[in-house]
Design a protein around this motif. Structure first.
Motif, PDB file in Angstrom:
ATOM      1  N   LEU A 284       0.855  -1.177   0.000  1.00  0.00           N
ATOM      2  CA  LEU A 284       0.000   0.000   0.000  1.00  0.00           C
ATOM      3  C   LEU A 284       0.891   1.227   0.000  1.00  0.00           C
ATOM      4  O   LEU A 284       1.753   1.376   0.871  1.00  0.00           O
TER       5      LEU A 284
ATOM      6  N   ILE B 110      -9.083  -3.793   0.682  1.00  0.00           N
ATOM      7  CA  ILE B 110      -8.042  -4.531  -0.035  1.00  0.00           C
ATOM      8  C   ILE B 110      -8.562  -5.946  -0.240  1.00  0.00           C
ATOM      9  O   ILE B 110      -8.796  -6.671   0.727  1.00  0.00           O
TER      10      ILE B 110
ATOM     11  N   TYR C 181      -1.786  -1.428  -4.082  1.00  0.00           N
ATOM     12  CA  TYR C 181      -2.847  -0.458  -3.838  1.00  0.00           C
ATOM     13  C   TYR C 181      -2.188   0.892  -3.609  1.00  0.00           C
ATOM     14  O   TYR C 181      -1.404   1.053  -2.670  1.00  0.00           O
TER      15      TYR C 181
ATOM     16  N   VAL D  37      -3.118   4.869  -3.053  1.00  0.00           N
ATOM     17  CA  VAL D  37      -4.234   5.751  -2.695  1.00  0.00           C
ATOM     18  C   VAL D  37      -3.714   7.183  -2.595  1.00  0.00           C
ATOM     19  O   VAL D  37      -3.276   7.617  -1.529  1.00  0.00           O
TER      20      VAL D  37
ATOM     21  N   ARG E  75      -7.946   5.160  -7.025  1.00  0.00           N
ATOM     22  CA  ARG E  75      -6.981   4.076  -6.913  1.00  0.00           C
ATOM     23  C   ARG E  75      -5.955   4.262  -8.032  1.00  0.00           C
ATOM     24  O   ARG E  75      -6.247   4.102  -9.205  1.00  0.00           O
TER      25      ARG E  75
END
Length: 115
Positions: free
Chosen positions: A4, A91, A98, A100, A113
């Protein structure tokens, strides 16, 4: 291994937003458990992924934008229109990337995204 990542862009000034504190929470029902924290660098990014490896589930990033907006001279006073900006997301693929991002100004923000 999934990860992430995030970054913050100041759309009012047209540049990366450096120095924004970000907290990451794992969300389960009404329960929030803090699992990470970082500060954006000069490029508006964190120096390392916010989370790696990933686990499927629900998460929330909280961006402390008010401190940045005050420091950059774009907002003043105790009560701001935007202060802490939460973004809750899921998720589903623990092997995925991912990303963001947050785009901010003193009176608006957006996210998506990314890749």
């Amino acid at each position: 291994m999934g990860r992430l990542t995030t970054h913050v862009l100041d759309t009012a000034l047209g540049k990366p937003a450096a120095g924004i504190r970000i907290e990451l929470y794992r969300v389960s029902g009404n329960s929030h458990r803090k699992i990470g924290e970082a500060v954006t660098n000069a490029d508006g990014r964190t120096d390392a992924p916010m989370l790696s490896p990933l686990k499927e589930g629900h998460y929330e990033l909280i961006f402390f934008a008010g401190d940045y907006l005050r420091t950059s001279g774009q907002a003043a006073g105790e009560v701001l229109f935007l202060d802490q900006i939460p973004i809750r997301f899921g998720i589903a693929d623990a092997e995925g990337h991912y990303h963001v991002p947050l785009l901010i100004s003193p009176f608006a923000y957006s996210t998506y995204r990314g890749s």
